[in-house]
Scaffold this active site. Structure first.
Site, short mmCIF file in Angstrom:
data_model
loop_
_atom_site.label_atom_id
_atom_site.label_comp_id
_atom_site.label_asym_id
_atom_site.label_seq_id
_atom_site.Cartn_x
_atom_site.Cartn_y
_atom_site.Cartn_z
N CYS A 178 43.47 51.38 55.02
CA CYS A 178 43.37 50.16 54.13
C CYS A 178 42.61 50.35 52.80
O CYS A 178 42.77 51.52 52.62
CB CYS A 178 42.45 49.35 55.17
SG CYS A 178 41.03 50.05 55.62
N THR A 179 42.32 49.45 52.20
CA THR A 179 41.82 49.63 50.66
C THR A 179 40.72 50.41 50.58
O THR A 179 40.77 51.53 49.85
CB THR A 179 41.80 48.15 50.28
OG1 THR A 179 42.83 47.32 50.35
CG2 THR A 179 41.46 48.47 48.52
#
Length: 247
Positions: A178-179
């Site tokens: 994820c980010t």
């Protein structure tokens, strides 16, 4: 020469008994220190991204840690020529990242970290599958070559995708991405809670990976969507001004 603006992102899954009581204190110090951004508070922890001078964003982080008492905090700092946020907001939430699954104890029950320097080697193993836990509009901007896109519009849809794809996940080492690390960390807690043992996640998320590795093996393709006025960054973390993305 003007000082660069520091953008500090930090989260921790830690039990906070009365998160609402922290809001005035954090607003006070944040405004005094000319810090902008958003801090989310919930019983399960905190999640914030805010900008200002390097000294001041760290002072706000120190206050946040003092008020909540976490064992571990995941912290990331980038730099920009301008503030990517308009003002400071401190908000009370049911979850610091909304999944709509009750009784997950992420602080005690989560997968193993994979350091950015080890990520490329790990995800190219035959028994590993990579799941991009971000929303579809983020994945469209950029992702890892081998990553599976669950095609979710919100993170709340991710648990249903897991339930519908148990055959895909069966017998695999599952690597989540994820980010900045928070969604993949919570995703590993979900999978561990329903019986998956070999669950892993990229420490610090995509942003830390790009900073540490400079995408030297070209396993990352495209740009990385971010939730501030930059909209997206390249693999050297430079803002992509042409991004138009609609959510």
């Amino acid at each position: 020469m003007n000082e660069k603006i520091a953008i500090l992102s930090a989260y921790s899954f830690v039990n906070i008994e009365e998160p609402a009581n922290l809001i005035p204190k954090l607003l006070l110090i944040g405004k005094r220190k000319y810090v902008r951004g958003t801090i989310l508070l919930a019983n399960e922890g905190f999640n914030g991204s805010f900008s200002g001078s390097y000294e001041n964003v760290n002072l706000v982080l120190e206050e946040l840690i003092k008020l909540t008492g976490p064992k571990d905090v995941n912290v990331k700092i980038n730099y920009s020529d301008v503030h990517p946020f308009q003002k400071l907001k401190v908000r009370l939430k049911k979850e610091i990242v909304a999944m709509n699954v009750d009784d997950l104890n992420v602080d005690l029950f989560k997968g193993e970290y994979i350091e950015p320097k080890d990520w490329d080697e790990f995800i190219t193993k035959q028994d590993v599958i990579v799941i991009d836990t971000r929303n579809d509009y983020e994945v469209e901007v950029g992702t890892f070559k081998s990553a599976i896109n669950p095609n979710t519009k919100t993170f709340k849809q991710f648990p249903a995708w897991v339930q519908q794809n148990q055959e895909l996940l069966k017998g695999k080492k599952i690597a989540m991405v994820c980010t900045g690390g928070i969604r993949c960390e919570k995703s590993t807690s979900l999978l561990k809670s329903i019986g998956y043992d070999e669950v892993y996640h990229l420490k610090g998320g995509i942003l830390q990976y790009l900073e540490d590795t400079q995408n030297k093996n070209n396993l990352w393709q495209g740009e990385c969507f971010v939730f501030d006025d930059r909209r997206a960054v390249t693999d050297d973390l430079s803002p992509v001004e042409r991004h138009w993305l609609q959510r």
